[in-house]
Design an enzyme around this catalytic site. Sequence first.
Site, short mmCIF file in Angstrom:
data_model
loop_
_atom_site.label_atom_id
_atom_site.label_comp_id
_atom_site.label_asym_id
_atom_site.label_seq_id
_atom_site.Cartn_x
_atom_site.Cartn_y
_atom_site.Cartn_z
N GLY A 125 42.63 -32.09 65.75
CA GLY A 125 42.94 -31.52 64.45
C GLY A 125 42.00 -30.51 63.83
O GLY A 125 42.30 -30.01 62.75
N GLY A 143 41.22 -27.41 64.76
CA GLY A 143 41.48 -26.01 65.08
C GLY A 143 42.01 -25.22 63.90
O GLY A 143 42.63 -25.76 62.98
N CYS A 158 45.78 -25.45 63.74
CA CYS A 158 46.29 -26.80 63.99
C CYS A 158 46.56 -27.49 62.66
O CYS A 158 45.75 -27.41 61.74
CB CYS A 158 45.28 -27.62 64.80
SG CYS A 158 45.81 -29.31 65.14
#
EC number: 1.7.1.7
Length: 347
Positions: A181, A183, A186
């Site tokens: 998570g 990114g 993301c």
Amino acid sequence: MRIEEDLKLGFKDVLIRPKRSTLKSRSDVELEREFTFKHSGQTWSGVPIIAANMDTVGTFSMAKALATFGILTAVHKHYTVEEWQAFVQGASADVLKHVMVSTGTSDADFEKTQQILSQNPQLKFVCIDVANGYSEHFVQFVAKAREAWPQKTIIAGNVVTGEMCEELILSGADIVKVGIGPGSVCTTRVKTGVGYPQLSAVIECADAAHGLGGQIISDGGCTMPGDVAKAFGGGADFVMLGGMLAGHEESGGTIVEENGEKFMLFYGMSSESAMTRHVGGVAKYRAAEGKTVKLPLRGPVDNTARDILGGLRSACTYVGASRLKELTKRTTFIRVQEQENRIFNSL
């Protein structure tokens, strides 16, 4: 249900404390590292930064450009067997040394990767990549890959906790990819409520992996060169970058024009854009867990690579680390509530 009370930290929560140094110049710092991997027995040397295996980052063009800096590229899994063969035939041995073949975990993915590796034995790295590395199926696929490719260096992920890191290494992974998570494109954390602050994940997974003779990649969460330094300081052996390398000539994204200005599309690999491109849309049983953004064109990746490496060298000089390998031993993190003076950030 249970609650863990201990605080977990991301890169924004800390700074690296400076220490006395005998280094006279940033040029004295050696960023190359050498690893011999647990299962494959292969030895690799280079700068342990990796371009992410995303459509709009991990391209053949990116691999050629970054290899000149000793940086790796995890080439995305959507190139055909024929495209791989053409690339390998036209690439130097030094470029191929810095290339990873990415794969999913379906039977079709396995067969395709088998073809790529059998036709191009020069390729030494296989990156087995799924969003959720906690499934039994994934562990079994890693074991299957190790049996099929005993002399290849296998990367597996993503996970964020020590016990799963150990499980993957014991199942045949040489390197574990860490991050759920963090990114830039993301949205897993907001769509699912699942995740783990990246710095704490790196620290905990590095401890687990190193105890078994494995390595880890910090994947995601870096927004600037200082974050890369923090990831290495936290114990990461490699750092994978997506957003920091997106938007360049070599990134391979679609270019759009608005009001006379050109932008490049950059999207997460679980986004609606990615799923529409590769599987015809978002399946009825799932939600997209990524977003699409438009980035101003940033030109060749060379300048960005130099900026990242320069920042990393400078971090090493601030703590007296003459080699990147020493950075984690020389790192003391301090908890902070501010990172930078933002007075001119809007200009």
